[in-house]
Design a protein around this motif. Structure first.
Motif, mmCIF file in Angstrom:
data_model
loop_
_atom_site.group_PDB
_atom_site.id
_atom_site.type_symbol
_atom_site.label_atom_id
_atom_site.label_comp_id
_atom_site.label_asym_id
_atom_site.label_seq_id
_atom_site.Cartn_x
_atom_site.Cartn_y
_atom_site.Cartn_z
ATOM 1 N N PRO A 170 6.266 62.263 15.363
ATOM 2 C CA PRO A 170 5.636 60.960 15.095
ATOM 3 C C PRO A 170 4.159 60.992 15.471
ATOM 4 O O PRO A 170 3.724 61.807 16.295
ATOM 5 C CB PRO A 170 6.421 59.997 15.988
ATOM 6 C CG PRO A 170 7.691 60.709 16.326
ATOM 7 C CD PRO A 170 7.336 62.156 16.372
ATOM 8 N N LYS A 171 3.392 60.093 14.889
ATOM 9 C CA LYS A 171 1.947 60.091 15.104
ATOM 10 C C LYS A 171 1.557 59.616 16.498
ATOM 11 O O LYS A 171 0.545 60.057 17.051
ATOM 12 C CB LYS A 171 1.265 59.221 14.047
ATOM 13 C CG LYS A 171 1.255 59.846 12.655
ATOM 14 C CD LYS A 171 0.479 58.989 11.661
ATOM 15 C CE LYS A 171 0.401 59.672 10.299
ATOM 16 N NZ LYS A 171 -0.337 58.857 9.303
ATOM 17 N N GLN A 172 2.346 58.679 17.072
ATOM 18 C CA GLN A 172 1.906 58.065 18.321
ATOM 19 C C GLN A 172 2.858 58.283 19.497
ATOM 20 O O GLN A 172 2.643 57.724 20.569
ATOM 21 C CB GLN A 172 1.728 56.551 18.112
ATOM 22 C CG GLN A 172 0.752 56.201 16.997
ATOM 23 C CD GLN A 172 0.472 54.716 16.934
ATOM 24 O OE1 GLN A 172 -0.170 54.161 17.819
ATOM 25 N NE2 GLN A 172 0.958 54.072 15.879
ATOM 26 N N LEU A 173 3.892 59.090 19.299
ATOM 27 C CA LEU A 173 4.871 59.318 20.356
ATOM 28 C C LEU A 173 5.224 60.796 20.444
ATOM 29 O O LEU A 173 5.269 61.497 19.419
ATOM 30 C CB LEU A 173 6.154 58.525 20.084
ATOM 31 C CG LEU A 173 6.076 56.999 20.094
ATOM 32 C CD1 LEU A 173 7.348 56.417 19.512
ATOM 33 C CD2 LEU A 173 5.857 56.494 21.517
ATOM 34 N N HIS A 174 5.489 61.258 21.659
ATOM 35 C CA HIS A 174 6.034 62.605 21.826
ATOM 36 C C HIS A 174 7.527 62.550 21.512
ATOM 37 O O HIS A 174 8.178 61.514 21.679
ATOM 38 C CB HIS A 174 5.805 63.079 23.263
ATOM 39 C CG HIS A 174 6.169 64.514 23.487
ATOM 40 N ND1 HIS A 174 7.445 64.912 23.831
ATOM 41 C CD2 HIS A 174 5.418 65.649 23.396
ATOM 42 C CE1 HIS A 174 7.473 66.235 23.950
ATOM 43 N NE2 HIS A 174 6.253 66.708 23.696
ATOM 44 N N ALA A 175 8.065 63.666 21.086
ATOM 45 C CA ALA A 175 9.489 63.717 20.725
ATOM 46 C C ALA A 175 10.373 63.237 21.871
ATOM 47 O O ALA A 175 11.333 62.486 21.670
ATOM 48 C CB ALA A 175 9.873 65.134 20.308
ATOM 49 N N SER A 176 10.057 63.651 23.086
ATOM 50 C CA SER A 176 10.873 63.254 24.235
ATOM 51 C C SER A 176 10.807 61.749 24.471
ATOM 52 O O SER A 176 11.794 61.147 24.928
ATOM 53 C CB SER A 176 10.424 63.997 25.492
ATOM 54 O OG SER A 176 9.076 63.681 25.810
ATOM 55 N N GLU A 177 9.680 61.117 24.145
ATOM 56 C CA GLU A 177 9.553 59.668 24.325
ATOM 57 C C GLU A 177 10.445 58.920 23.338
ATOM 58 O O GLU A 177 11.056 57.910 23.688
ATOM 59 C CB GLU A 177 8.087 59.253 24.146
ATOM 60 C CG GLU A 177 7.174 59.758 25.258
ATOM 61 C CD GLU A 177 5.713 59.446 25.010
ATOM 62 O OE1 GLU A 177 5.003 59.118 25.975
ATOM 63 O OE2 GLU A 177 5.285 59.523 23.830
ATOM 64 N N VAL A 178 10.503 59.414 22.112
ATOM 65 C CA VAL A 178 11.371 58.785 21.109
ATOM 66 C C VAL A 178 12.824 58.814 21.597
ATOM 67 O O VAL A 178 13.542 57.811 21.532
ATOM 68 C CB VAL A 178 11.254 59.495 19.745
ATOM 69 C CG1 VAL A 178 12.282 58.932 18.761
ATOM 70 C CG2 VAL A 178 9.847 59.353 19.184
ATOM 71 N N VAL A 179 13.246 59.963 22.099
ATOM 72 C CA VAL A 179 14.624 60.104 22.562
ATOM 73 C C VAL A 179 14.895 59.193 23.749
ATOM 74 O O VAL A 179 15.942 58.530 23.817
ATOM 75 C CB VAL A 179 14.924 61.575 22.926
ATOM 76 C CG1 VAL A 179 16.311 61.700 23.565
ATOM 77 C CG2 VAL A 179 14.839 62.450 21.688
ATOM 78 N N GLU A 180 13.957 59.117 24.689
ATOM 79 C CA GLU A 180 14.135 58.246 25.846
ATOM 80 C C GLU A 180 14.304 56.787 25.431
ATOM 81 O O GLU A 180 15.172 56.073 25.945
ATOM 82 C CB GLU A 180 12.935 58.379 26.793
ATOM 83 C CG GLU A 180 12.895 59.699 27.547
ATOM 84 C CD GLU A 180 11.611 59.852 28.340
ATOM 85 O OE1 GLU A 180 10.841 58.870 28.419
ATOM 86 O OE2 GLU A 180 11.365 60.953 28.869
ATOM 87 N N HIS A 181 13.470 56.332 24.506
ATOM 88 C CA HIS A 181 13.576 54.950 24.028
ATOM 89 C C HIS A 181 14.897 54.734 23.294
ATOM 90 O O HIS A 181 15.542 53.689 23.459
ATOM 91 C CB HIS A 181 12.407 54.616 23.106
ATOM 92 C CG HIS A 181 11.098 54.443 23.809
ATOM 93 N ND1 HIS A 181 10.885 53.474 24.769
ATOM 94 C CD2 HIS A 181 9.922 55.120 23.694
ATOM 95 C CE1 HIS A 181 9.641 53.552 25.202
ATOM 96 N NE2 HIS A 181 9.045 54.544 24.581
ATOM 97 N N PHE A 182 15.285 55.702 22.468
ATOM 98 C CA PHE A 182 16.524 55.578 21.707
ATOM 99 C C PHE A 182 17.728 55.432 22.634
ATOM 100 O O PHE A 182 18.568 54.538 22.458
ATOM 101 C CB PHE A 182 16.694 56.800 20.797
ATOM 102 C CG PHE A 182 18.020 56.867 20.092
ATOM 103 C CD1 PHE A 182 18.366 55.920 19.134
ATOM 104 C CD2 PHE A 182 18.930 57.868 20.395
ATOM 105 C CE1 PHE A 182 19.590 55.980 18.489
ATOM 106 C CE2 PHE A 182 20.154 57.930 19.753
ATOM 107 C CZ PHE A 182 20.485 56.988 18.798
ATOM 108 N N LEU A 183 17.823 56.301 23.638
ATOM 109 C CA LEU A 183 18.957 56.252 24.563
ATOM 110 C C LEU A 183 18.978 54.939 25.344
ATOM 111 O O LEU A 183 20.034 54.322 25.518
ATOM 112 C CB LEU A 183 18.902 57.434 25.524
ATOM 113 C CG LEU A 183 19.011 58.835 24.901
ATOM 114 C CD1 LEU A 183 18.896 59.910 25.962
ATOM 115 C CD2 LEU A 183 20.305 58.990 24.135
#
Length: 471
Positions: free
Chosen positions: A379-392
């Motif tokens: 994503p343009k504004q998020l690190h991959a690990s941040e996306v996963v953290e938010h999703f969980l």
């Protein structure tokens, strides 16, 4: 001639879990309706029950999604080794026919109505072709489903489904329909006749689900004029039904009231995001967030449960927005989110082509990763690990029992329409199911980092099969 029609399934956790729910794949019933009367047909839905591997059929049709491909080609290879003829169909097979041809005897890349009968006829004559892509016969050619083949004991909450239309007139950049399938609809008398004379009802729960069904259409409101006429025709039937449609349709108050009068008690709409920047990035301009609150209240007060799907990881998403998402939902006094996923660049979409051109697809991505619960790009504004953290975090928050209680308390008394309260009560388990994808604590939810299911890994090693890389 013995025919098996199998809808395969692999759970988002990558564990061996079944997931019975109200809405299921009805492709097996569709294909069964296109088989000759003299054929002995059995249908199987792997989301509800395991496939019997000790049985023998002459011809086996497989319907599957991208993320089910590795599992499906294992099953196909095992069946072919025992002398069965296998056929692949669905969006993945249509987009990757050359790859599918390595593991199936025939591949259907066109619509079933024009291709399944032709394939069966060729098979009976011993002249099976490797590829079937006859042109569409139009929506009027959709045949009645074989509802009598559904086994409701495998899934006690399932409802029978029917198609009134196919496709969607919008062009969301992440949608598999965009550029691949135009919108069209069936003659209304055909739809009404199928409901009245062919449909079979779920006998469970002491008749609470009698006369209830769902429309399987991607967007039942693709033509508001058609939807109005369909609702007028449904009123005399006194049935209860649900559907999926785009949010813009719900802004028409008179149409919403007509839908409720015609028996609609459930609508799913892919709002996708409450972030205007994310909606813009998706080319989803039909969703106007300034109207969300008023629409929600109007729909519920009309006697219709409105359910939303949300996705995270879009280019417009930020840490601040995703942190505050539960607050935004609370401000709307809205808690019936029944789907939460990670935005997925399916290979046949404009979004995939955009990411591919920008070199933003993650390395090592396989077809198994395109499941709507795995991040496949940067994503343009998020690190991959941040996306996963938010999703969980959001899965656990939105699917929590306190959230279900707030949903019941705020929505149960909003309407006195028949079966409204029953529908609200049935929606609780659907909201809880948001937590299902995070049951495997070992999952990483990032493409290339999660192993396939253990059984599939063992079988693929024994059979010499490799996962399909898609980047």
């Amino acid at each position: 001639m013995r025919i098996a029609i199998i809808a395969t399934y692999t759970h988002p956790t990558r564990l061996r879990i079944k997931e019975p729910s109200i809405m299921q794949s009805s492709v097996p019933e569709l294909i069964a309706g296109l088989c000759p009367e003299h054929a002995e047909v059995e249908i199987f839905n792997e989301k509800e029950a395991d496939i019997p591997l000790d049985r023998h059929w002459d011809l086996v049709f497989f319907s599957y999604l991208h993320s089910y491909y590795e599992h499906t080609k294992v099953l196909s290879t095992l069946f072919r080794q025992r002398g069965m003829t296998t056929v692949a169909g669905g969006r993945h097979a249509g987009y990757f026919p050359d790859d599918a041809a390595l593991y199936f005897d025939a591949v259907i890349t066109g619509e079933p109505e024009s291709n399944v009968p032709a394939l069966v006829a060729d098979f009976e004559k011993g002249k099976l072709q490797p590829r079937y892509n006859n042109p569409s016969l139009g929506a009027a050619a959709i045949r009645p489903y074989r509802y009598e083949l559904i086994n409701f004991t495998h899934n006690k909450v399932r409802l029978p489904g029917i198609e009134a239309s196919r496709g969607c007139p919008f062009a969301c950049n992440f949608c598999v329909l965009t550029g691949n399938e135009r919108y069209r609809f069936r003659p209304i008398p055909d739809v009404i006749d199928e409901i009245q004379t062919r449909m079979r009802w779920n006998p469970n729960y002491l008749g609470l689900m009698d006369d209830a069904f769902i429309f399987l259409d991607n967007n039942l409101g693709g033509s508001p004029k058609y939807l109005r006429a369909l609702c007028e025709a449904l009123i005399p039937l006194k049935k209860t039904w649900g559907c999926a449609l785009t949010f813009n349709v719900l802004k028409d108050e008179s149409l919403v009231k007509l839908m409720a009068k015609a028996g609609c008690r459930y609508v799913y709409t892919g709002l996708e995001s409450l972030n205007p920047d994310s909606l813009k990035a998706m080319n989803k301009g039909q969703n106007k967030l300034s109207e969300v609150d008023a629409v929600i209240r109007r729909v519920f007060s009309s006697g219709i449960l409105l359910s939303f799907g949300l996705i995270v990881g879009s280019d417009g998403d930020t840490n601040d927005y995703l942190h505050r998402l539960p607050e935004y939902l609370a401000d709307l006094k809205y808690f019936s989110v029944t789907f939460l996923g990670i935005v997925c660049p399916y290979p046949e979409t404009p979004f995939f082509r955009e990411l591919q051109a920008e070199n933003r697809l993650l390395p090592g991505t396989t077809s198994r990763d395109y499941d709507g619960y795995t991040l496949c790009h940067r994503p343009k504004q998020l690190h991959a690990s941040e996306v996963v953290e938010h999703f969980l975090r959001l899965c656990r928050t939105l699917g929590s029992l306190p959230n279900i209680a707030r949903h019941y308390a705020s929505k149960l008394m909003m309407s006195d329409m028949p079966r409204y309260k029953q529908t609200i009560l049935f929606s609780g388990p659907e909201i809880v199911s948001i937590r299902n994808p995070v049951k495997n604590t070992a999952r990483r939810y990032i493409a290339g980092l999660d192993a396939l299911e253990d059984w599939d890994v063992q079988q693929m090693a024994a059979l010499g099969l490799k996962p399909q890389l898609v980047t």
